[in-house]
Design a protein around this motif. Structure first.
Motif, short mmCIF file in Angstrom:
data_model
loop_
_atom_site.label_atom_id
_atom_site.label_comp_id
_atom_site.label_asym_id
_atom_site.label_seq_id
_atom_site.Cartn_x
_atom_site.Cartn_y
_atom_site.Cartn_z
N TRP A 39 -6.31 -3.67 -3.02
CA TRP A 39 -7.68 -4.00 -3.43
C TRP A 39 -7.99 -3.56 -4.86
O TRP A 39 -9.10 -3.82 -5.35
CB TRP A 39 -8.67 -3.35 -2.48
N GLU A 328 -13.42 -3.10 0.66
CA GLU A 328 -12.92 -4.46 0.43
C GLU A 328 -14.01 -5.32 -0.22
O GLU A 328 -13.75 -6.10 -1.15
CB GLU A 328 -12.45 -5.09 1.73
N ARG A 329 -15.24 -5.18 0.25
CA ARG A 329 -16.35 -5.92 -0.34
C ARG A 329 -16.53 -5.57 -1.81
O ARG A 329 -16.72 -6.45 -2.66
CB ARG A 329 -17.65 -5.63 0.43
N SER A 331 -14.28 -4.38 -3.83
CA SER A 331 -13.15 -4.93 -4.57
C SER A 331 -13.36 -6.40 -4.91
O SER A 331 -13.19 -6.82 -6.06
CB SER A 331 -11.86 -4.77 -3.75
N ASP A 332 -13.76 -7.17 -3.93
CA ASP A 332 -13.94 -8.61 -4.14
C ASP A 332 -15.05 -8.93 -5.13
O ASP A 332 -14.93 -9.87 -5.92
CB ASP A 332 -14.25 -9.30 -2.80
N SER A 333 -16.13 -8.15 -5.10
CA SER A 333 -17.31 -8.51 -5.89
C SER A 333 -17.44 -7.74 -7.20
O SER A 333 -18.17 -8.18 -8.09
CB SER A 333 -18.57 -8.30 -5.06
N LYS A 336 -12.68 -6.84 -9.18
CA LYS A 336 -11.99 -8.00 -9.74
C LYS A 336 -12.65 -8.53 -11.01
O LYS A 336 -12.01 -9.18 -11.82
CB LYS A 336 -11.88 -9.10 -8.68
N GLN A 342 -6.47 -8.43 -10.36
CA GLN A 342 -6.62 -8.28 -8.92
C GLN A 342 -6.90 -9.62 -8.23
O GLN A 342 -6.74 -9.75 -7.03
CB GLN A 342 -7.77 -7.31 -8.60
N GLN A 343 -7.26 -10.63 -9.03
CA GLN A 343 -7.53 -11.93 -8.43
C GLN A 343 -6.31 -12.48 -7.71
O GLN A 343 -6.42 -13.21 -6.72
CB GLN A 343 -7.97 -12.94 -9.52
#
Length: 345
Positions: A39, A328-329, A331-333, A336, A342-343
């Motif tokens: 992540w 995780e949320r 990391s995604d928002s 990245k 990280q994409q």
């Protein structure tokens, strides 16, 4: 910008929420650490307390050093920052233990040196509890011994608190572990500026954090020492709307002074020296994490992180709940956006 996190060795971070859906178990922290590498998280801080100061003394808590050794063997990239309290560890013996974990991890171990604050914990485990400035005097000697035995053999030292004669430590660590510490008293800042490599701070605004970094930079320059690495604690709540973020904030800060950890919190206040008074909202989340302001939409949080970056912050030490889902949320928002590589992770 680097993003780290506190390993949930206490089963969570919220003093007002009894069950955060985070097991106090090896399986949970192992899964979290392994996934965090994918992540985009670069380091994990493992707090060292023999009792649980979040959920109450009777609640379980994981041992920091055995957990660190285990994580060293099952992760590949993560910096493992282990908190260590000099009053609880003989320095030469701890240096030996740390060197071995560093070798297991291929040079990924670092230390976060912490002054003990919890009198009840020390008493229950048969540890002598010292007053604030005495603890820092001890820590100075402790660091002298640890750092020297990592670098040389046949080292002899005699101080007020520690004595070693002709010490031999083999094998040496893969690399000399990085030393972090935090604190806001004059004794703490003097020690950190002279003997440490990184400064970790409680949560606060970018302005206050920037002032602390500027002060530490002046101290380092006056001593002719190289620049430090700077990190700040934060509790993150990232949601698609401000209303959703506020709803979660209201839920976790519904303070109940009868919560199991409240007495421990009062002991911490009595045993530390901070620059400002704390509120009961600060009690709800540890390490003043909400003051950092990482609450809101992804765009708002990204902008806030940019403000910290401008004043010299190198990394964040994040808390969230429940941690697997929220990390995780985040990391995604957020991660990245700062680390586009990280994409493809």
């Amino acid at each position: 910008m680097e993003f780290g996190y506190w390993l949930p060795v206490f089963g969570g971070w919220l003093r007002n929420i009894p069950d955060e859906g985070m097991d106090t178990s090896w399986e949970y922290v192992k899964t979290l650490a392994q996934r965090s590498e994918d992540w985009g998280y670069s380091l994990s801080l493992i707090a060292e307390l023999y009792l649980n100061d979040i959920k109450g003394q009777a609640a379980p808590s994981l041992d920091a050093w055995s957990t660190a050794a285990a994580l060293a063997a099952v992760t590949e990239q993560l910096e493992i920052m282990v908190a260590v309290r000099p009053t609880f560890h003989n320095p030469a013996q701890l240096a030996k233990q740390a060197a071995n974990i560093d070798l297991i991890s291929n040079g990924r171990l670092s230390l976060n040196v912490v002054s003990s604050w919890w009198r009840d914990e020390a008493t229950k485990y048969g540890i002598h509890f010292e007053q604030h400035d005495d603890r820092y005097a001890r820590t100075k000697e402790w660091l002298d011994v640890v750092t020297n035995v990592w670098e040389k053999d046949h080292f002899t030292y005699e101080g007020k608190y520690y004595k070693v004669e002709d010490n031999i430590l083999q094998p040496k660590p893969a690399k000399k572990p990085f030393i972090y510490a935090g604190g806001e008293s004059e004794a703490a800042k003097t020690l950190i500026s002279t003997q440490c490599d990184g400064y970790v701070m409680h949560g606060d605004s970018p302005e206050r954090t920037g002032d602390r970094i500027a002060d530490m930079r002046r101290r380092r320059e006056a001593l002719g020492l190289p620049p430090m690495k700077y990190g700040v604690a934060a509790y993150s709540i990232v949601r698609n709307s401000e209303a959703e973020a506020k709803q979660e904030l209201d839920r976790i800060t519904d303070v109940k002074a009868s919560a199991a950890g409240y007495d421990n919190y009062q002991q911490w206040l009595a045993g530390t020296q901070l620059e400002q008074e704390l509120s009961l909202q600060d009690y709800s989340v540890t390490n003043r994490g909400l003051r950092t302001g990482l609450v809101g939409t992804p765009g708002k949080i990204q902008d806030r992180i940019g403000e910290f970056e401008k004043v010299g912050v190198d990394f964040f030490l994040l808390q969230s709940s429940p941690q697997l889902e929220e990390m995780e949320r985040f990391s995604d928002s957020v991660i990245k956006a700062f680390n586009p590589q990280q994409q493809s992770a």
